[in-house]
Design an enzyme around this catalytic site. Structure first.
Site, PDB file in Angstrom:
ATOM      1  N   MET A  30       0.847  -1.199   0.000  1.00  0.00           N
ATOM      2  CA  MET A  30       0.000   0.000   0.000  1.00  0.00           C
ATOM      3  C   MET A  30       0.885   1.253   0.000  1.00  0.00           C
ATOM      4  O   MET A  30       0.399   2.354   0.311  1.00  0.00           O
ATOM      5  CB  MET A  30      -0.931   0.002   1.206  1.00  0.00           C
ATOM      6  CG  MET A  30      -1.902  -1.183   1.184  1.00  0.00           C
ATOM      7  SD  MET A  30      -3.428  -0.871   2.057  1.00  0.00           S
ATOM      8  CE  MET A  30      -2.826  -0.553   3.703  1.00  0.00           C
ATOM      9  N   LEU A  33       6.607   3.159   1.777  1.00  0.00           N
ATOM     10  CA  LEU A  33       7.551   2.036   1.847  1.00  0.00           C
ATOM     11  C   LEU A  33       8.619   2.252   2.911  1.00  0.00           C
ATOM     12  O   LEU A  33       9.077   3.371   3.135  1.00  0.00           O
ATOM     13  CB  LEU A  33       8.212   1.838   0.480  1.00  0.00           C
ATOM     14  CG  LEU A  33       7.252   1.574  -0.687  1.00  0.00           C
ATOM     15  CD1 LEU A  33       8.044   1.369  -1.989  1.00  0.00           C
ATOM     16  CD2 LEU A  33       6.364   0.365  -0.416  1.00  0.00           C
ATOM     17  N   HIS A  37       9.173  -3.444   3.549  1.00  0.00           N
ATOM     18  CA  HIS A  37       8.789  -3.654   2.148  1.00  0.00           C
ATOM     19  C   HIS A  37      10.029  -3.967   1.304  1.00  0.00           C
ATOM     20  O   HIS A  37       9.987  -4.828   0.425  1.00  0.00           O
ATOM     21  CB  HIS A  37       8.131  -2.397   1.574  1.00  0.00           C
ATOM     22  CG  HIS A  37       6.872  -1.968   2.275  1.00  0.00           C
ATOM     23  ND1 HIS A  37       6.818  -0.848   3.070  1.00  0.00           N
ATOM     24  CD2 HIS A  37       5.628  -2.510   2.294  1.00  0.00           C
ATOM     25  CE1 HIS A  37       5.583  -0.702   3.542  1.00  0.00           C
ATOM     26  NE2 HIS A  37       4.847  -1.703   3.099  1.00  0.00           N
ATOM     27  N   ASP A 150       2.417  -9.414   8.909  1.00  0.00           N
ATOM     28  CA  ASP A 150       0.960  -9.540   8.813  1.00  0.00           C
ATOM     29  C   ASP A 150       0.658 -11.027   8.644  1.00  0.00           C
ATOM     30  O   ASP A 150       0.287 -11.480   7.564  1.00  0.00           O
ATOM     31  CB  ASP A 150       0.444  -8.703   7.649  1.00  0.00           C
ATOM     32  CG  ASP A 150       0.823  -7.240   7.813  1.00  0.00           C
ATOM     33  OD1 ASP A 150       0.163  -6.562   8.600  1.00  0.00           O
ATOM     34  OD2 ASP A 150       1.820  -6.792   7.204  1.00  0.00           O
ATOM     35  N   GLN A 153      -2.798 -12.258   7.488  1.00  0.00           N
ATOM     36  CA  GLN A 153      -2.952 -11.923   6.060  1.00  0.00           C
ATOM     37  C   GLN A 153      -2.217 -12.933   5.189  1.00  0.00           C
ATOM     38  O   GLN A 153      -2.747 -13.415   4.175  1.00  0.00           O
ATOM     39  CB  GLN A 153      -2.414 -10.514   5.819  1.00  0.00           C
ATOM     40  CG  GLN A 153      -2.210 -10.152   4.364  1.00  0.00           C
ATOM     41  CD  GLN A 153      -1.806  -8.704   4.205  1.00  0.00           C
ATOM     42  OE1 GLN A 153      -2.627  -7.814   4.371  1.00  0.00           O
ATOM     43  NE2 GLN A 153      -0.546  -8.446   3.876  1.00  0.00           N
TER      44      GLN A 153
HETATM   45  P1  AMP Z   1       1.444  -2.923   3.499  1.00  0.00           P
HETATM   46  O1  AMP Z   1       2.003  -1.858   2.617  1.00  0.00           O
HETATM   47  O2  AMP Z   1       1.385  -2.558   4.940  1.00  0.00           O
HETATM   48  O3  AMP Z   1       0.144  -3.486   2.960  1.00  0.00           O
HETATM   49  O4  AMP Z   1       2.473  -4.130   3.436  1.00  0.00           O
HETATM   50  C1  AMP Z   1       2.866  -4.670   2.211  1.00  0.00           C
HETATM   51  C2  AMP Z   1       3.674  -5.918   2.468  1.00  0.00           C
HETATM   52  O5  AMP Z   1       4.817  -5.593   3.258  1.00  0.00           O
HETATM   53  C3  AMP Z   1       2.892  -6.983   3.232  1.00  0.00           C
HETATM   54  O6  AMP Z   1       3.220  -8.264   2.695  1.00  0.00           O
HETATM   55  C4  AMP Z   1       3.422  -6.817   4.627  1.00  0.00           C
HETATM   56  O7  AMP Z   1       3.333  -8.000   5.405  1.00  0.00           O
HETATM   57  C5  AMP Z   1       4.874  -6.461   4.359  1.00  0.00           C
HETATM   58  N1  AMP Z   1       5.466  -5.811   5.521  1.00  0.00           N
HETATM   59  C6  AMP Z   1       4.985  -4.740   6.198  1.00  0.00           C
HETATM   60  N2  AMP Z   1       5.773  -4.454   7.257  1.00  0.00           N
HETATM   61  C7  AMP Z   1       6.762  -5.386   7.262  1.00  0.00           C
HETATM   62  C8  AMP Z   1       7.875  -5.655   8.112  1.00  0.00           C
HETATM   63  N3  AMP Z   1       8.143  -4.905   9.181  1.00  0.00           N
HETATM   64  N4  AMP Z   1       8.681  -6.698   7.808  1.00  0.00           N
HETATM   65  C9  AMP Z   1       8.422  -7.475   6.721  1.00  0.00           C
HETATM   66  N5  AMP Z   1       7.393  -7.282   5.882  1.00  0.00           N
HETATM   67  C10 AMP Z   1       6.564  -6.257   6.149  1.00  0.00           C
END
Ligand code: AMP
Length: 282
Positions: A30, A33, A37, A150, A153
């Site tokens: 989303m 970043l 990410h 997540d 998810q």
């Molecule tokens: P989001 O932009 O929050 O929807 O996250 C996009 C992707 O990044 C999802 O697969 C999340 O699980 C992953 N993500 C978010 N935060 C972290 C983190 N701290 N470590 C690893 N992956 C992450």
């Protein structure tokens, strides 16, 4: 790096790469970043010749009272990070293109979506499963990379992909943390300086739980009670849940007698924080 908002052009790019024999990795996000990410991008680059990243703040996964309007959208900074990380293709669709008037189909992953965060965020996992299925159809990559941060998810997406016979390999990647242990999240910007210090109690409590289990504790309620106490000792917080669950189907456990996960959701100030750790009982 190609930046594209058109659905047909995005699909064509992936198909063209695959016609050339390239393995394509997909990283759905989303935006806003951070290093979490970027760790997914690194994993994708290790396994795939070409990497596509999507930036789409998906309205259908936000409940009406949630932070859709306020969600950070630093597009230019995100694109610079993607360029530096060696992303080949960024897909930035408009909401109206993803959800044209008349679109009514949703995906519900029963069971998994109804646990942990499910009851607290009505419709959230249907929104996630639906948008991820759409992204998989738009960008028919070989593999897609998601964070264990997540964890629910990730399990919902694994189940959806299996059930719908989507030919994309799902790769789960470890949670990236700040030096003090706080799991990186785009929502951490909502924490004020006091809450930011307080928030470390979540990962500290989870790591202490792992130590307790290593030393032989198997009683899940003792472990989760200690986690609650440690978080509440750090300051005012509303604990939504602290749960010990089966690592695959996320059903609650009373004993740590199989591969498990301890999952936490806590509100501190305006910020809702989630975190989890793996429990690999020998
Ligand atoms: P989001 O932009 O929050 O929807 O996250 C996009 C992707 O990044 C999802 O697969 C999340 O699980 C992953 N993500 C978010 N935060 C972290 C983190 N701290 N470590 C690893 N992956 C992450």
């Amino acid at each position: 790096m190609i930046i594209e908002s058109s659905i047909p052009a995005a699909r064509e790019w992936v198909l063209e790469m695959r016609r050339h024999g390239h393995r394509v990795g997909l990283v759905p996000t989303m935006g806003a970043l951070h290093r979490g990410h970027l760790s997914l991008v690194e994993a994708a680059k290790r396994q795939c010749a070409k990497v596509a990243l999507t930036i789409f703040v998906n309205p259908t996964q936000f409940a009406p009272h949630e932070d859709l309007a306020a969600y950070p959208r630093p597009l230019e900074a995100d694109l610079a990070l993607c360029r530096n990380a060696g992303v080949d293709f960024v897909f930035t669709p408009e909401v109206a293109a993803m959800y044209p008037t008349g679109a009514v189909t949703t995906i519900h992953v029963a069971g998994l979506s109804d646990r942990l965060c499910g009851p607290l965020r009505p419709g959230h996992f249907d929104g996630v499963a639906t948008v991820v299925a759409k992204l998989f159809n738009i960008l028919p990559a070989n593999a897609a990379f998601f964070g264990e941060k997540d964890y629910q998810q990730l399990q919902v997406i694994r189940q959806m992909t299996t059930d719908l016979n989507i030919p994309i390999e799902i790769v789960g990647c470890p949670t990236v943390r700040e030096a003090d242990g706080l799991a990186l999240s785009s929502r951490n910007v909502y924490l004020n300086p006091w809450e930011r210090i307080q928030a470390v109690s979540i990962s500290r409590a989870l790591f202490a739980a792992i130590e307790g289990i290593k030393h032989g504790e198997r009683d899940a309620s003792k472990i989760t009670d200690n986690i609650r106490k440690e978080i509440l000792a750090a300051g005012p917080a509303t604990i939504e849940y602290v749960s010990a669950v089966d690592a695959v189907d996320l059903t609650p456990l009373t004993q740590f007698d199989r591969r498990a996960r301890i999952c936490v959701a806590v509100r501190m100030g305006k910020c809702r924080l989630i975190d989890n750790v793996a429990v690999d009982v020998p």
